[in-house]
Design a protein around this motif. Sequence first.
Motif, mmCIF file in Angstrom:
data_model
loop_
_atom_site.group_PDB
_atom_site.id
_atom_site.type_symbol
_atom_site.label_atom_id
_atom_site.label_comp_id
_atom_site.label_asym_id
_atom_site.label_seq_id
_atom_site.Cartn_x
_atom_site.Cartn_y
_atom_site.Cartn_z
ATOM 1 N N GLY A 281 0.818 -1.205 0.000
ATOM 2 C CA GLY A 281 0.000 0.000 0.000
ATOM 3 C C GLY A 281 0.848 1.249 0.000
ATOM 4 N N VAL A 282 0.237 2.320 -0.462
ATOM 5 C CA VAL A 282 0.879 3.636 -0.472
ATOM 6 C C VAL A 282 -0.112 4.635 0.075
ATOM 7 N N TRP A 283 0.340 5.475 0.975
ATOM 8 C CA TRP A 283 -0.503 6.543 1.497
ATOM 9 C C TRP A 283 -0.133 7.855 0.834
ATOM 10 N N GLY A 284 -1.125 8.511 0.271
ATOM 11 C CA GLY A 284 -0.913 9.851 -0.244
ATOM 12 C C GLY A 284 -1.573 10.854 0.674
ATOM 13 N N ASP A 285 -0.953 11.981 0.844
ATOM 14 C CA ASP A 285 -1.582 13.037 1.621
ATOM 15 C C ASP A 285 -2.803 13.514 0.853
ATOM 16 N N ARG A 286 -3.966 13.350 1.448
ATOM 17 C CA ARG A 286 -5.221 13.627 0.759
ATOM 18 C C ARG A 286 -5.324 15.066 0.298
ATOM 19 N N TRP A 287 -4.639 15.960 1.005
ATOM 20 C CA TRP A 287 -4.805 17.383 0.704
ATOM 21 C C TRP A 287 -3.628 17.990 -0.060
ATOM 22 N N SER A 288 -2.489 17.307 -0.112
ATOM 23 C CA SER A 288 -1.358 17.829 -0.871
ATOM 24 C C SER A 288 -1.014 16.987 -2.089
ATOM 25 N N GLY A 289 -1.435 15.718 -2.074
ATOM 26 C CA GLY A 289 -1.118 14.828 -3.179
ATOM 27 C C GLY A 289 0.223 14.140 -3.035
ATOM 28 N N ASP A 290 1.025 14.520 -2.041
ATOM 29 C CA ASP A 290 2.340 13.916 -1.855
ATOM 30 C C ASP A 290 2.220 12.529 -1.231
#
Length: 637
Positions: A281-290
């Motif tokens: 899995g990969v987590w992306g910052d929901r608000w920055s896209g990073d």
Amino acid sequence: MRSVLQATVLGLLLASEGLAAQPASRPSIADFAEPPVATGARLSADGKLLAARSWQGDTSRILIFDATNPSKPPRALPLGKSDVTSISWAGANRLLLRVRKYEKLFDQVYPFTRLIVVDIDTGQSRVADPANQGVLGGDVLYTDPDGQTALVASQDTIFDTPAVKRVDLATGKATLVEKPRPDVWDWYADSDGVVRAGFAYDNRAWKLFYRDKAGEPLRTIKGKFDKNSDSSVDRFTFGRAGTGTIITNERTGRFGVYRYDFTSGSIGEAIFEDPEVDVTGVWGDRWSGDISGIEYENDRKRFVWLDPDLKQTQARIDRALPTTVNEIVSRSRDKAKLLIFSSSASDPGAYFLLDQTTRKMNPVYAPLARIDPAQLSATTHLRYAARDGLGIPAYLTLPKGKPGKLLPTIVMPHGGPFIRDSWEYDTFVQFIASRGYAVFQPQFRGSTGYGKSFVEKGYGQWGRAMQDDLDDGLDHLIKTGVADPKRVCIVGASYGGYAALWGAIRNPERYRCAASLAGVTDLDAQLKANRKSFTATRYFREWRTKVAGEQKVDLATVSPLQQAARLKVPVLIGHGEKDEVVPVRQGRAIVQALQGGRAEVTSVFYAKSGHDLEGEGDLADYLGRLEAFLHKHNPAG
């Protein structure tokens, strides 16, 4: 007792309401069969509320907890018989629920998914994009910060690929944003709500319909793997300036995370790859896209945080709770509050709310409050060599309080078969161990998570090399003195139920008994009813049936139903009447075929259960039958 960050709450699991200590014996059948309070919890954007799915009898519910006051009883929002598969928040007071039901289409059973919008304040709900009439619906790509609209991918009909629509969450009405494109089943949007790409997969070739920013047309980026390769792309992530990442197994045979240049269409340097296992899995910052973090799993789940603050936070949590896997499952938009799920193979787990401003972490609820981790058995990870030299990972759970030598043993192959076991709480494992048995879980070839080559070695090997791996693992336990070779049974569900029956048929000298729950008994019939049983999900985009292998083996030669006359040892057969994965007729057929034969057959069919034992009281009933069956044919005493 567990500690929390910076030491503060003593005995917090035992002191909280509903988490009272159990007697110092073993959990009862009722304890093990207790349904979870709620699962899949997610924190609202403002960090004040917690939503989780739950069942009351056969009625689905969403429970809304006050995250800052967990002693306050949760509010229940009934949803009828909808099976909620995922929960996400749209703003602070609106939920997006993806629901699923199974229906037959062209003689095959498919899970149909839809998106339901629920307003927390009023409890009112509505279907998002009611024009969606295909199998796939409700894939949320983006929600605006205020929770007013969402980008959703779904099929208009079963003959279409998904389109992307902007849904007004107050009304459910949808307007077209991106039309369907041939072979595009996956769409991506960035953190600004711009549809950045559609991914088309066709055998070994793939292409991306991509744009750098809003207002640009989608352009085509073509990719292709070598003709001799079975590599695949799992997903992409997108940054703000034409760069992003790709998750693929093309380089090493294991899924890793790599930088990707959308201008040149080239895979760049590795961000993370493990030498033995896949990225899960990969987590992306929901608000920055990073990208903020990466998950992989060897002996247990592991987390690699690219965000330095989250890396530091994870380290503090792990120091405070060193014996569990501590997963950050959700966080508030301002990142001040984090929802943590802490669990292990011998701990069903609990949810905690961490307030980063006060550095305090408090319990919210435990899904299985009646189970005391102190009563459960430890699970260890090991590796053994199969007869062809292939290294096979496995888990071994020894009964608490017993010496680990010459134990009555249960071999428990997992379902799927193209999944894997994990170092996490398993009701059946802990129940059987609590009754005095060693429980052995081999991750036989074909299990996912260990790379492409390991999966491929399972293609065409139902009843053959996959079964050899189980026997070789048992031999390892016997050689090391753990298992008593005269006291072994094999137990499983779904594919594990198939392996249990086939093990008893193929090697009756090894097993005193076998128990199969929702087990496949006729491979040819299962292939026609549900072909996904025979391929790994990450490789299923190619739509190729791999069960028969290159040799085109006659499936009847490795099917328990066609070989039922060979069965000699006692068997327990259980099956849900509403099973849409392995039709109940497979369970009934094997029972009928065994009647009058040499094997003692015990069977039970559950009218209200599907592939899992969802019917009220069905799990408790089956556990009781399994305990009596094992005690009769392989007594732990």
